[in-house]
Write a protein that holds these residues in place. Structure first.
Motif, short mmCIF file in Angstrom:
data_model
loop_
_atom_site.label_atom_id
_atom_site.label_comp_id
_atom_site.label_asym_id
_atom_site.label_seq_id
_atom_site.Cartn_x
_atom_site.Cartn_y
_atom_site.Cartn_z
N VAL A 90 63.80 55.13 57.59
CA VAL A 90 64.10 55.37 59.00
C VAL A 90 65.27 54.50 59.42
O VAL A 90 65.27 53.29 59.19
N VAL A 102 55.99 54.42 64.77
CA VAL A 102 56.88 54.67 63.64
C VAL A 102 56.20 54.17 62.38
O VAL A 102 55.88 52.99 62.27
N GLN A 104 56.80 53.84 58.34
CA GLN A 104 57.93 53.91 57.43
C GLN A 104 57.72 53.00 56.24
O GLN A 104 56.87 52.14 56.25
N LEU A 107 62.99 50.35 57.18
CA LEU A 107 63.37 50.55 58.58
C LEU A 107 64.61 49.76 58.91
O LEU A 107 64.73 48.59 58.54
#
Length: 163
Positions: A90, A102, A104, A107
């Protein structure tokens, strides 16, 4: 003889459904889509999607907006997401707004990006669930605290035993 030609045409039509081009699908700024979007390739979103998005690679442009969950291998966000985001990689750029959780593996967040929600690494979520489901530690804890004098705290009990 006609049957063979039909089967040849059918098999070639099925092979054309597979993604052979590396050109991204583009949803322009003036397009608003209501419903789910599924793609095996890359999608460039400059418009708005009211629904879930499941793609391999997603680039949300400055004017792009998704109101729903996003699941992808990699996502670059320059626009807005209202909903959860689940991707291996991301990248949230400074013009981005993410209103949701979020999940992930890797990141990247540029200074100036707006994020309202939780940031969680995907492999950590599995470990946390395993630890919280462990019920064996609760009886040990209660038995250690319930032994002996109730007027003393656990640490005071240990100090009293040493003396």
């Amino acid at each position: 003889m006609f049957g063979k030609k039909k089967s040849t045409v059918s098999s070639s039509a099925n092979s054309q459904l597979k993604r052979t081009s590396h050109t991204p699908s583009i949803i322009s700024e003036d397009v608003r889509l209501t419903g789910s979007l599924v793609s095996q390739g890359e999608v460039q979103l400059d418009g708005r999607i009211d629904g879930d998005v499941r793609v391999n690679h997603l680039v949300i442009g400055n004017t792009g907006c998704v109101e729903g969950s996003v699941v992808a291998e990699s996502v670059i966000v320059k626009g807005k997401i209202i909903g959860s985001l689940n991707a291996s990689k991301v990248v949230i750029e400074r013009s981005a707004q993410v209103h949701g959780d979020v999940y992930q593996d890797t990141l990247s967040i540029d200074a100036g990006a707006i994020i309202e929600g939780n940031l969680k690494q995907r492999h950590e979520a599995e470990t946390v669930e395993l630890i919280t489901n462990n019920k064996e530690s609760k009886p040990e804890l209660t038995s250690a605290l319930s032994e002996g004098d109730n007027d003393l705290s656990f640490f005071n009990k240990q100090a009293a035993e040493k003396e």
